[in-house]
Design a protein around this motif. Structure first.
Motif, PDB file in Angstrom:
ATOM      1  N   THR A  97      32.666  35.591  30.615  1.00 49.97           N
ATOM      2  CA  THR A  97      32.884  34.171  30.886  1.00 49.97           C
ATOM      3  C   THR A  97      33.755  33.978  32.124  1.00 49.97           C
ATOM      4  O   THR A  97      34.447  34.892  32.564  1.00 49.97           O
TER       5      THR A  97
ATOM      6  N   GLU B  38      36.385  30.878  34.257  1.00 50.66           N
ATOM      7  CA  GLU B  38      37.236  29.739  33.937  1.00 50.66           C
ATOM      8  C   GLU B  38      37.520  28.901  35.170  1.00 50.66           C
ATOM      9  O   GLU B  38      37.482  29.392  36.309  1.00 50.66           O
TER      10      GLU B  38
ATOM     11  N   GLU C 244      37.040  27.350  29.747  1.00 52.91           N
ATOM     12  CA  GLU C 244      36.092  28.458  29.775  1.00 52.91           C
ATOM     13  C   GLU C 244      34.705  27.951  30.153  1.00 52.91           C
ATOM     14  O   GLU C 244      34.251  26.926  29.650  1.00 52.91           O
TER      15      GLU C 244
ATOM     16  N   VAL D  87      37.259  35.722  34.189  1.00 53.38           N
ATOM     17  CA  VAL D  87      38.358  35.845  33.231  1.00 53.38           C
ATOM     18  C   VAL D  87      38.812  37.289  33.202  1.00 53.38           C
ATOM     19  O   VAL D  87      38.020  38.203  32.971  1.00 53.38           O
TER      20      VAL D  87
END
Length: 224
Positions: free
Chosen positions: A196, A198, A205, A223
């Motif tokens: 993921t 951010e 997220e 991330v």
């Protein structure tokens, strides 16, 4: 050993279906591999079962060692497994399904180069692959409820000249499953398998295949 793995596999699939896994979100993963198409009273399904499927459903199950998971993955590593369904719902609630034989005549996979692949015949599959499929089939059917009665499994071989599988859920690409006058397109890699990202503004997220925050317009960061 294989019989033990199969027994655990059948129990575990039923337990984790519909739950979220800790490392890869199971719900997001299923959305990536399970595609539905509804047209009035008709529904069609393409459920791709990639090699990573077994790792995702067993990732938090301590009964399965990495070695046991690898054994399962090795059985299907050279193939593309598609579970398909086509059903009609009558006005009185009765359901009719396209038979296994009829679906097999029309289902195909189209790779990114437009090459068409048809499912392998039973005699082209090893006894090990057939054994796994025969044991898994009723479990998948049960977890789908009434619709499970019309689900059928098809095995494809989609390889390059070197004998390597052309369809890899971790690598960039695409392919299409076609059946029941429908096309189900898969874009790779699967988003649920990507790390993921951010937003640097509010640290929200975001999906791994997004490059910019849709709210703030800033470039997303990986991330750590």
């Amino acid at each position: 050993m294989k019989a033990t793995i199969l027994a655990l596999l059948l129990v575990t699939i039923g337990q984790v279906y519909g739950q979220s896994a800790r490392k890869v979100n199971y719900t997001d993963y299923v959305r990536d591999v399970q595609k539905w198409d509804k047209n009035e009273n008709n529904m069609a399904l393409s459920f791709w079962i990639p090699t990573s499927f077994w790792k995702v459903i067993f990732q938090d199950n301590e009964q399965f060692t990495p070695g046991a998971i690898n054994q399962i993955q090795t059985v299907f590593d050279d193939f593309v497994i598609i579970c398909a369904l086509n059903m009609d719902v009558k006005f009185n609630g009765a359901i009719s399904y396209t038979s296994d034989d009829d679906l097999k005549k029309e289902i195909s996979i189209i790779d990114s180069n437009g090459i068409i692949y048809t499912p392998l015949q039973k005699e082209e599959l090893s006894s090990e692959v057939l054994s796994f499929l025969n044991r898994i089939r009723p479990t998948f059917s049960n977890m789908m409820g009434k619709m499970g009665e019309g689900m059928h499994f098809y095995v494809f071989e989609v390889k390059d000249k070197k004998g390597l599988n052309l369809i890899n859920e971790y690598q960039k690409g695409e392919f299409t499953v076609k059946h029941s006058n429908r096309e189900f397109k898969y874009e790779l890699p699967l988003v649920s398998l990507l790390p993921t990202k951010e937003c640097s503004v509010d640290h929200a997220e975001m999906k791994g295949n997004w490059n910019f925050c849709p709210i703030h317009g800033v470039k997303l960061e990986s991330v750590k």
